[in-house]
Design a protein around this motif. Structure first.
Motif, short mmCIF file in Angstrom:
data_model
loop_
_atom_site.label_atom_id
_atom_site.label_comp_id
_atom_site.label_asym_id
_atom_site.label_seq_id
_atom_site.Cartn_x
_atom_site.Cartn_y
_atom_site.Cartn_z
N LEU A 40 -67.59 -51.29 -31.54
CA LEU A 40 -66.97 -49.98 -31.40
C LEU A 40 -67.90 -48.89 -31.91
CD1 LEU A 40 -63.28 -50.58 -32.60
CD2 LEU A 40 -64.13 -50.37 -30.26
N ILE A 41 -67.69 -47.69 -31.42
CA ILE A 41 -68.42 -46.53 -31.90
C ILE A 41 -67.56 -45.90 -32.99
CG2 ILE A 41 -69.36 -44.27 -31.29
CD1 ILE A 41 -70.80 -46.78 -30.03
N LYS A 42 -68.17 -45.61 -34.11
CA LYS A 42 -67.48 -45.02 -35.25
C LYS A 42 -68.01 -43.61 -35.46
CE LYS A 42 -66.82 -45.72 -40.22
NZ LYS A 42 -67.18 -46.56 -41.36
N VAL A 43 -67.13 -42.63 -35.40
CA VAL A 43 -67.50 -41.24 -35.63
C VAL A 43 -66.89 -40.83 -36.96
CG1 VAL A 43 -67.40 -38.89 -34.75
CG2 VAL A 43 -67.49 -40.82 -33.14
N SER A 44 -67.76 -40.64 -37.96
CA SER A 44 -67.31 -40.27 -39.31
C SER A 44 -67.55 -38.78 -39.51
CB SER A 44 -68.09 -41.05 -40.37
OG SER A 44 -67.92 -42.44 -40.18
N VAL A 45 -66.48 -38.07 -39.85
CA VAL A 45 -66.56 -36.63 -40.10
C VAL A 45 -66.32 -36.45 -41.60
CG1 VAL A 45 -65.69 -34.36 -39.45
CG2 VAL A 45 -65.62 -36.24 -37.79
N MET A 46 -67.39 -36.13 -42.33
CA MET A 46 -67.36 -36.12 -43.79
C MET A 46 -67.44 -34.69 -44.31
SD MET A 46 -69.91 -39.40 -44.19
CE MET A 46 -71.12 -38.71 -43.07
N TYR A 47 -66.56 -34.37 -45.25
CA TYR A 47 -66.47 -33.02 -45.80
C TYR A 47 -67.01 -33.03 -47.23
CZ TYR A 47 -63.62 -32.19 -41.73
OH TYR A 47 -63.18 -32.07 -40.42
N MET A 97 -64.94 -34.65 -50.19
CA MET A 97 -63.52 -34.38 -50.44
C MET A 97 -62.65 -35.21 -49.51
SD MET A 97 -63.26 -30.28 -50.98
CE MET A 97 -63.98 -29.82 -49.40
N ALA A 98 -63.12 -35.40 -48.30
CA ALA A 98 -62.36 -36.12 -47.28
C ALA A 98 -63.30 -36.67 -46.23
CB ALA A 98 -61.33 -35.20 -46.64
N VAL A 99 -62.82 -37.72 -45.55
CA VAL A 99 -63.55 -38.30 -44.43
C VAL A 99 -62.53 -38.67 -43.36
CG1 VAL A 99 -65.05 -40.18 -43.64
CG2 VAL A 99 -65.31 -39.28 -45.97
N GLY A 100 -62.77 -38.19 -42.16
CA GLY A 100 -61.96 -38.59 -41.01
C GLY A 100 -62.83 -39.44 -40.11
N THR A 101 -62.27 -40.55 -39.62
CA THR A 101 -63.06 -41.47 -38.82
C THR A 101 -62.33 -41.82 -37.53
OG1 THR A 101 -63.93 -42.43 -40.86
CG2 THR A 101 -64.27 -43.69 -38.86
N PRO A 133 -68.49 -29.79 -41.98
CA PRO A 133 -68.57 -31.24 -42.10
C PRO A 133 -69.94 -31.80 -41.71
CG PRO A 133 -67.43 -30.66 -40.09
CD PRO A 133 -67.70 -29.36 -40.83
N VAL A 134 -70.21 -32.99 -42.23
CA VAL A 134 -71.38 -33.78 -41.85
C VAL A 134 -70.84 -34.87 -40.93
CG1 VAL A 134 -73.16 -35.35 -42.68
CG2 VAL A 134 -72.52 -33.34 -44.04
N ILE A 135 -71.44 -35.03 -39.75
CA ILE A 135 -70.92 -36.00 -38.78
C ILE A 135 -71.95 -37.10 -38.56
CG2 ILE A 135 -70.10 -36.35 -36.42
CD1 ILE A 135 -69.19 -33.38 -36.50
N LEU A 136 -71.48 -38.33 -38.65
CA LEU A 136 -72.33 -39.50 -38.41
C LEU A 136 -71.69 -40.33 -37.30
CD1 LEU A 136 -74.61 -41.51 -39.15
CD2 LEU A 136 -73.00 -42.54 -40.77
N VAL A 137 -72.47 -40.62 -36.27
CA VAL A 137 -72.01 -41.50 -35.19
C VAL A 137 -72.78 -42.82 -35.35
CG1 VAL A 137 -71.84 -41.83 -32.70
CG2 VAL A 137 -71.56 -39.54 -33.68
#
Length: 142
Positions: A40-47, A97-101, A133-137
């Motif tokens: 799977l592709i994981k898109v992490s949106v980190m604050y 503070m938070a991470v949405g994935t 946010p910092v985004i990592l794919v």
């Protein structure tokens, strides 16, 4: 000073040991969970955390993430929301503070769904945070 370093090292060792046991116990309860996510592709949106920065978790959980998930449609497998609690090293500042994935099946489909909605997604940031946010794919390998 010498004792505080030793205590910090011991706390870190205890935390890492506890994490390893938790990870192992979760693995033994559901041995197929890693296999189900592999590829799977994981898109992490980190604050990132910083003094004076704010984050409204309730809005993020009830409005923002469901909005973005709706754009992703059937490509979306699942999404998670995490609230940062502490650094992995005692007495160090919280890194995020938070991470949405988002876990999606196809990177191309993800990009095609996000592109026409990028402005709406970015405009919504002001409703819950003043942090960029910092985004990592990445690809899940295990």
């Amino acid at each position: 000073m010498k004792y505080s370093i030793i205590i910090s090292f011991l706390l870190l060792t205890v935390c890492l040991t506890a994490f390893g046991q938790e990870k192992q116990s979760r693995k033994s309860k559901n041995p197929n969970s890693a296999a189900a996510e592999k590829g799977l592709i994981k898109v992490s949106v980190m604050y990132p955390f910083a003094e004076g920065k704010t984050f409204n978790m309730e809005y993020y959980e009830t409005k923002h993430m469901p909005m973005v998930a709706g754009f992703l449609g059937s490509n979306l497998v699942k999404y998670t929301i995490e609230k940062g609690l502490a650094s992995g090293i005692p007495n160090q500042p919280l890194p995020y503070m938070a991470v949405g994935t988002f876990y999606v099946k196809s990177l191309d489909e993800y990009q095609a769904a996000i592109a026409p909605n990028r402005d709406a997604i970015r405009a919504d940031f002001a409703n819950y945070t003043n942090v960029a946010p910092v985004i990592l794919v990445s690809e899940v390998v295990r």
